[in-house]
Design an enzyme around this catalytic site. Structure first.
Site, PDB file in Angstrom:
ATOM      1  CG  HIS A 168       2.852  -9.100  -8.110  1.00 28.19           C
ATOM      2  ND1 HIS A 168       3.381  -7.932  -8.604  1.00 28.19           N
ATOM      3  CD2 HIS A 168       3.100  -9.092  -6.771  1.00 28.19           C
ATOM      4  CE1 HIS A 168       3.943  -7.248  -7.616  1.00 28.19           C
ATOM      5  NE2 HIS A 168       3.787  -7.925  -6.496  1.00 28.19           N
ATOM      6  CG  HIS A 188       1.187  -2.700  -3.763  1.00 28.44           C
ATOM      7  ND1 HIS A 188       2.334  -2.834  -3.012  1.00 28.44           N
ATOM      8  CD2 HIS A 188       1.204  -3.730  -4.637  1.00 28.44           C
ATOM      9  CE1 HIS A 188       3.020  -3.875  -3.427  1.00 28.44           C
ATOM     10  NE2 HIS A 188       2.360  -4.445  -4.417  1.00 28.44           N
ATOM     11  CG  HIS A 197       2.209  -9.230  -1.260  1.00 30.36           C
ATOM     12  ND1 HIS A 197       1.596  -8.000  -1.194  1.00 30.36           N
ATOM     13  CD2 HIS A 197       2.855  -9.269  -2.467  1.00 30.36           C
ATOM     14  CE1 HIS A 197       1.880  -7.311  -2.294  1.00 30.36           C
ATOM     15  NE2 HIS A 197       2.629  -8.061  -3.084  1.00 30.36           N
ATOM     16  CG  HIS A 317       7.566  -3.896  -0.691  1.00 29.73           C
ATOM     17  ND1 HIS A 317       6.887  -2.885  -1.353  1.00 29.73           N
ATOM     18  CD2 HIS A 317       7.313  -5.035  -1.378  1.00 29.73           C
ATOM     19  CE1 HIS A 317       6.256  -3.408  -2.395  1.00 29.73           C
ATOM     20  NE2 HIS A 317       6.480  -4.707  -2.433  1.00 29.73           N
ATOM     21  CG  HIS A 321       9.689  -4.397  -5.659  1.00 28.64           C
ATOM     22  ND1 HIS A 321       9.339  -5.242  -6.678  1.00 28.64           N
ATOM     23  CD2 HIS A 321       8.985  -4.810  -4.574  1.00 28.64           C
ATOM     24  CE1 HIS A 321       8.460  -6.132  -6.239  1.00 28.64           C
ATOM     25  NE2 HIS A 321       8.222  -5.899  -4.958  1.00 28.64           N
ATOM     26  CG  PHE A 338       3.466  -2.567  -8.099  1.00 30.46           C
ATOM     27  CD1 PHE A 338       4.422  -3.154  -7.294  1.00 30.46           C
ATOM     28  CD2 PHE A 338       2.831  -1.418  -7.647  1.00 30.46           C
ATOM     29  CE1 PHE A 338       4.756  -2.618  -6.068  1.00 30.46           C
ATOM     30  CE2 PHE A 338       3.155  -0.867  -6.414  1.00 30.46           C
ATOM     31  CZ  PHE A 338       4.115  -1.468  -5.624  1.00 30.46           C
ATOM     32  CG  HIS A 351       6.583  -9.919  -1.855  1.00 32.78           C
ATOM     33  ND1 HIS A 351       5.860  -9.070  -1.033  1.00 32.78           N
ATOM     34  CD2 HIS A 351       6.802  -9.227  -3.001  1.00 32.78           C
ATOM     35  CE1 HIS A 351       5.642  -7.927  -1.654  1.00 32.78           C
ATOM     36  NE2 HIS A 351       6.198  -7.993  -2.849  1.00 32.78           N
TER      37      HIS A 351
END
Length: 591
Positions: A168, A188, A197, A317, A321, A338, A351
């Site tokens: 990731h 991303h 993903h 999303h 996070h 990230f 996810h």
């Protein structure tokens, strides 16, 4: 210097001089025919033992060379040359502020040939991913056992939990360069977000099943889109699924899908309504076209890079996070950045629900192909599968969940019925806004419309809300025209200056922005970024993000389809955008 001039589909002419190279300036179209003539003369004279002398060729030799990646950019797009990661180019990533984030490069592992991904047997059982709030104790024990084994593997093993977290980190921060380019391979903020993903989750799921000898093992999902699942899943606070780097203030509450780094003091029922209204916008009214939902078209090479998230990547999303990440850490690690998000097991429940949103959106569109684009379809991702085979998975491989033999347990989609209404009758709102405009009371207009500026024109600072009047190129479109083209608010040149969580909301024709939320029809969308890398290495070019918001349905509900302009208000949240500036905005139309 060198200037290559195209003479056919595969070769270029290069003039090389001892000690330096002359550059033939772009735009001198007449030079190409002349060079061709000179080349023919040079060839004929060389064959006869003579040498060509002229102001253009003295001291030069002509060599046929292959075109560089930048020079054949347009041809590559037409042919659909796919993105690939150069696995030998692993390097530390850099933040958009230029700070090195450290390295998540994997340890050395025996070199092996990369093979194409193979679909599971079409006759094998469908694995069902269930909502985390509905799984039983037997499933929880099985999941914990699989993760415990994963954490006990040698640190250099590709299936080790920390190596999985590094995947990731690598792909989400640009730890690899693209093949034949110095540009990062980063998934991303573009149309690669959902496919990569989905591939990651598929491989992770298959590895967990392999470790416990259960070929039917499936991940679970945190259903933050459904009232029954909006609390943090308790199973991820237990044993090996727990993580100490979470926001202990937020976790007991109903999740804020529109997290803004501040406590709004909402009751659980108020927060649930807010979340459902947000999901309606991100999944329905703001996601009418593939690019709006999936993100911008990220293509190969430095010049093909883009920074434009789709609706769901923005929120829930990125906002979820940020909501989970520890507010006491510099970048809200673990989930809030990230490079560290993979260290928290909740990533593998968060996810799957993001993936479920994609699957739902696909179904809402009758599974119509998002982009008939070879470059997108053939973009490659590399993973060690459950058998320790290094495989290449292409975007086209993950578009159909049935071929991957998994599905999601149905729990309902209550947000489909959460279409918001205007907070103020539209005719009253337009009257108030017009009076403010006539009296110069609008906070900020487009450059040149008022002497008052919140920062210099074209560089609007978001340390407080700003309002901009934006002209609409076309009004009163027919139903057919609206079906063919979505009206889009394009906000460009967003510069955050520092690497941190950044959030602002966008409203249209709003009278009082301080009390509004996604439950108001004036809400047009979100810009949300968590700490990440936006640069091409330390000396690389910084790419400023943009935001595209579909507004056709919104304008219908605000009775503004016949208006020549709209008033757009950007509202920074939680003090996160004090270092953020915006260059401008305009209305466009997207097919």
């Amino acid at each position: 210097m060198r200037k290559n001039n195209r003479i056919n589909g595969s070769c270029y002419i290069t003039c090389e001089r001892l000690g330096f190279r002359e550059e033939i300036m772009e735009g001198k179209q007449w030079l190409l025919p002349l060079l061709l003539v000179l080349l023919l003369v040079a060839v004929s004279m060389d064959l006869s033992g003579h040498h060509l002398q002229s102001p253009f060729t003295e001291g030069c030799k002509y060599v046929l060379r292959s075109p560089s990646s930048q020079q054949v950019r347009s041809e590559r797009q037409k042919k659909g040359i796919a993105l690939k990661a150069n696995l030998s180019s692993c390097h530390p990533s850099f933040t958009n502020g230029g700070d090195q984030m450290g390295s998540c490069c994997p340890p050395a592992w025996p070199v092996q040939q990369i093979v194409d991904f193979k679909f599971p047997d079409p006759s094998s059982p469908i694995r069902v991913r269930r909502a985390a709030h509905l799984v039983d104790e037997e499933y929880k024990a099985k999941y914990k056992r699989a993760v415990a084994i994963m954490k006990e593997l040698p640190l250099d093993h590709p299936h080790n939990f920390w190596r999985q977290a590094d995947l990731h980190c690598l792909y989400c921060t640009g730890g690899y360069n693209q093949v034949n380019s110095t540009a990062p391979f980063k998934i991303h903020h573009s149309w690669l977000f959902f496919p990569w993903h989905r591939a990651l989750l598929y491989i992770h799921e298959r590895i967990l099943g392999k470790l416990i000898g259960d070929d039917n093992f499936a991940l679970t999902y945190w259903s933050w889109d459904h009232p029954d699942g909006m609390h943090f899943p308790t199973m991820f606070t237990e044993g090996v699924l727990n993580n100490t780097q979470r926001d202990t203030i937020n976790l007991p509450r109903v999740v804020d899908d529109n997290y803004r780094a501040e406590d709004r003091g909402l009751t659980d029922s108020e927060q649930i309504l807010d979340n459902l209204a947000l999901l309606y916008h991100q999944m329905v009214s703001g996601a009418k076209k593939p690019e709006l939902f999936m993100g911008c078209k990220f293509r190969s090479g430095v010049e093909g890079y883009c920074e434009g998230e789709g609706t769901v990547e923005e929120a829930p999303h990125s906002t979820v996070h940020g909501w989970v990440g520890n507010r006491n850490n510099p970048f809200k690690e673990d989930m809030g950045a990230f490079h560290s998000a993979g260290l928290d097991p909740i990533l593998y429940a968060h996810h799957p629900n993001v993936d479920r949103m994609w699957a739902t959106w696909q179904k809402m569109r009758d599974n119509e192909l998002e982009f008939d684009d070879e470059e997108w379809l053939d973009t490659e991702f590399n993973f060690y599968d459950e058998n320790l085979q290094l495989v290449r998975i292409r975007v086209r491989d993950v578009l159909d969940m049935s071929k991957l033999r998994y599905e999601y347990e149905g729990i309902g989609l209550p947000w489909l019925d959460a279409r918001p209404k205007p907070s103020v009758p539209p005719e009253i709102a337009r009257s108030i806004l017009k009076k403010r405009h006539d009296h110069g009371d609008v906070v900020l207009l487009m450059p040149g419309e008022t002497p008052e500026a919140h920062g210099s024109p074209g560089n609007w600072r978001l340390d407080k809300p700003i309002t901009v009047r934006v002209e609409r190129p076309r009004i009163n479109r027919t139903k057919k025209e609206k079906e063919e083209e979505e009206e889009v608010l394009f906000i460009y040149g967003i510069d955050t200056k520092k690497s941190s969580f950044v959030k602002f909301d966008v409203f249209i024709n709003v009278v009082e922005e301080t009390v509004l939320s996604p439950q108001s029809r004036e809400f047009a969308g979100i810009f949300a970024r968590i700490h990440d890398s936006w640069r091409y290495g330390k000396e690389g070019k910084k790419v400023k993000p943009h935001l595209k918001l579909g507004i056709s349905e919104l304008l219908e509900d605000l009775q503004a389809e016949g208006d020549d302009n709209i008033w757009v208000t950007l509202v920074p949240r939680g003090g996160t955008a004090v270092n953020t500036t915006v260059e401008g905005m305009r209305v466009e139309f997207m097919k």
